[in-house]
Design a protein around this motif. Structure first.
Motif, PDB file in Angstrom:
ATOM      1  N   SER A   1       9.885  10.550  -2.480  1.00 55.57           N
ATOM      2  CA  SER A   1       9.147  11.061  -3.632  1.00 55.57           C
ATOM      3  C   SER A   1       7.887  10.249  -3.829  1.00 55.57           C
ATOM      4  N   VAL A   2       6.939  10.820  -4.567  1.00 57.30           N
ATOM      5  CA  VAL A   2       5.740  10.072  -4.932  1.00 57.30           C
ATOM      6  C   VAL A   2       6.121   8.861  -5.776  1.00 57.30           C
ATOM      7  N   GLU A   3       7.025   9.058  -6.718  1.00 54.85           N
ATOM      8  CA  GLU A   3       7.426   7.973  -7.612  1.00 54.85           C
ATOM      9  C   GLU A   3       7.957   6.773  -6.842  1.00 54.85           C
ATOM     10  N   SER A   4       8.835   7.006  -5.878  1.00 56.67           N
ATOM     11  CA  SER A   4       9.388   5.887  -5.110  1.00 56.67           C
ATOM     12  C   SER A   4       8.333   5.258  -4.206  1.00 56.67           C
ATOM     13  N   ALA A   5       7.366   6.045  -3.750  1.00 53.13           N
ATOM     14  CA  ALA A   5       6.316   5.513  -2.876  1.00 53.13           C
ATOM     15  C   ALA A   5       5.404   4.548  -3.608  1.00 53.13           C
TER      16      ALA A   5
ATOM     17  N   ARG B   1      -7.887  -5.923   2.944  1.00 51.03           N
ATOM     18  CA  ARG B   1      -6.774  -6.625   2.304  1.00 51.03           C
ATOM     19  C   ARG B   1      -5.675  -6.904   3.322  1.00 51.03           C
ATOM     20  N   SER B   2      -4.914  -7.965   3.083  1.00 46.71           N
ATOM     21  CA  SER B   2      -3.815  -8.351   3.973  1.00 46.71           C
ATOM     22  C   SER B   2      -2.544  -7.609   3.550  1.00 46.71           C
ATOM     23  N   ILE B   3      -2.367  -6.427   4.088  1.00 46.91           N
ATOM     24  CA  ILE B   3      -1.246  -5.573   3.696  1.00 46.91           C
ATOM     25  C   ILE B   3      -0.002  -5.930   4.511  1.00 46.91           C
ATOM     26  N   GLU B   4       1.108  -6.122   3.801  1.00 43.72           N
ATOM     27  CA  GLU B   4       2.372  -6.478   4.443  1.00 43.72           C
ATOM     28  C   GLU B   4       3.366  -5.318   4.475  1.00 43.72           C
ATOM     29  N   GLN B   5       3.222  -4.373   3.539  1.00 41.83           N
ATOM     30  CA  GLN B   5       4.172  -3.276   3.439  1.00 41.83           C
ATOM     31  C   GLN B   5       3.450  -1.975   3.123  1.00 41.83           C
ATOM     32  N   VAL B   6       3.766  -0.899   3.858  1.00 44.84           N
ATOM     33  CA  VAL B   6       3.154   0.402   3.645  1.00 44.84           C
ATOM     34  C   VAL B   6       4.236   1.419   3.301  1.00 44.84           C
ATOM     35  N   TYR B   7       4.045   2.113   2.177  1.00 47.18           N
ATOM     36  CA  TYR B   7       4.930   3.198   1.779  1.00 47.18           C
ATOM     37  C   TYR B   7       4.185   4.520   1.972  1.00 47.18           C
ATOM     38  N   VAL B   8       4.863   5.540   2.482  1.00 42.21           N
ATOM     39  CA  VAL B   8       4.209   6.829   2.704  1.00 42.21           C
ATOM     40  C   VAL B   8       5.108   7.962   2.230  1.00 42.21           C
TER      41      VAL B   8
ATOM     42  N   LEU C   1       0.837  -1.196   0.000  1.00 41.18           N
ATOM     43  CA  LEU C   1       0.000   0.000   0.000  1.00 41.18           C
ATOM     44  C   LEU C   1       0.872   1.246   0.000  1.00 41.18           C
ATOM     45  N   ALA C   2       0.538   2.215  -0.863  1.00 39.02           N
ATOM     46  CA  ALA C   2       1.188   3.519  -0.860  1.00 39.02           C
ATOM     47  C   ALA C   2       0.181   4.585  -0.454  1.00 39.02           C
TER      48      ALA C   2
END
Length: 318
Positions: free
Chosen positions: A186-190, A151-158, A131-132
């Motif tokens: 950056s948005v792109e990396s997120a 959803r079973s979220i394992e990783q969150v980017y912010v 998830l971003a």
């Protein structure tokens, strides 16, 4: 008349309950049991062009009606003030008597994310794990809760333009949910590895580009709600499958839709379905697991009044 402030709203209207309320709301709205007149959104005569809105809705003769009176001050982001402040006034339909005045900021915070949760449940791939969140304010917090519910979220980017906001988000959410939050520069990396993306900013200019988006990703675009503001570039809007909260509202208020439409990059048939049509199964959702989907929402008064109804009735049982 009962006054219900934010703390009690959060106690009574959990995210799981709110998602269920929103499913029922969109079903009844699609079936014409719930109705809403055109809402009024006015820009204040200040230098920031802040917003004051009046949003009425009616839930039936044996139910309730009312309106949300709310302000939207984008400059509040990163301060102790919410970007949305106001109250929902709830009336009983049979006699027209006011029964409750309920904090609108907390309702808006919860129901906006709950609607994205409904859209994500219907449109995101079932195996979505990442998830971003673009923006690290109150909507990022409520959207994380909503997406975790479906959803079973394992990783969150912010990502947030205010580094401190992203740092606070990481600290709070890792402690609350035990999830791993990565702060991006950056948005792109997120969004690069994200199966689900939530754009939660008051941006005046589009920033989310198609070449950044993972195949099969689902996007909840909910940060802007005026004809001149948007988060999604025209190219991304053209390439994705578009779903909305309400046709009339999107065609009147969504810059994400109206700007590429005016540019003739998309046509007026670009919208594939509304949430109500998906819930009633009148129309189908994502065409394939490889398709990029966008859920674009500007927020509906029926959502606020339905939440107010639930909160008031729950408070009466306590």
């Amino acid at each position: 008349m009962k006054v219900i402030e934010a703390q009690e709203v959060h106690q009574l209207l959990t995210m799981k309950k709110s998602i269920d309320v929103m499913k029922e709301t969109f079903l009844k709205f699609q079936q014409k049991e719930y109705i809403q007149p055109i809402r009024r959104i006015d820009k204040l005569p200040d230098k920031e062009q802040n917003i004051f809105a009046f949003m009425p809705a009616y839930l039936g003769e044996d139910s309730y009606f009312g309106a949300k009176l709310i302000t939207s001050f984008a400059k509040n982001q990163g301060t102790k003030y919410s970007s949305h402040l106001g109250y929902v006034m709830l009336f009983q339909s049979q006699h027209g008597n006011p029964v409750a005045l309920i904090d609108a900021s907390s309702i808006t915070q919860i129901r906006t994310a709950a609607v994205s949760g409904v859209a994500t449940e219907l449109l995101a791939n079932e195996d979505a794990k990442t998830l971003a969140l673009i923006g690290a304010g109150v909507q990022a917090r409520s959207h994380l809760a909503a997406i975790l519910a479906v959803r079973s979220i394992e990783q969150v980017y912010v990502y947030d333009i205010f580094a401190k906001s992203a740092e606070n988000f990481k600290t709070e959410m890792e402690a609350q949910y035990g999830c791993n939050v990565i702060i991006c520069k950056s948005v792109e990396s997120a969004v690069a590895e994200a199966d689900i993306i939530c754009t939660l900013t008051p941006s005046k200019e589009a920033y989310l580009k198609p070449e950044w988006i993972k195949q099969g990703a689902h996007i909840n675009a909910i940060g802007t709600f005026t004809p001149t503001t948007r988060e999604i570039t025209s190219e991304l809007m053209a390439q994705a499958e578009l779903f909305v909260d309400d046709y009339d509202a999107i065609k009147k208020e969504s810059g994400d839709y109206l700007i590429p439409l005016n540019e003739k990059i998309i046509s007026d048939t670009h919208i594939k379905a509304s949430l109500g049509e998906l819930l009633t199964k009148e129309k189908s959702g994502k065409s394939s697991s490889k398709s990029v989907t966008i859920f674009n929402a500007v927020g509906l008064a029926v959502e606020d009044i339905a939440c107010a109804k639930f909160i008031f009735e729950a408070s009466e049982q306590n």
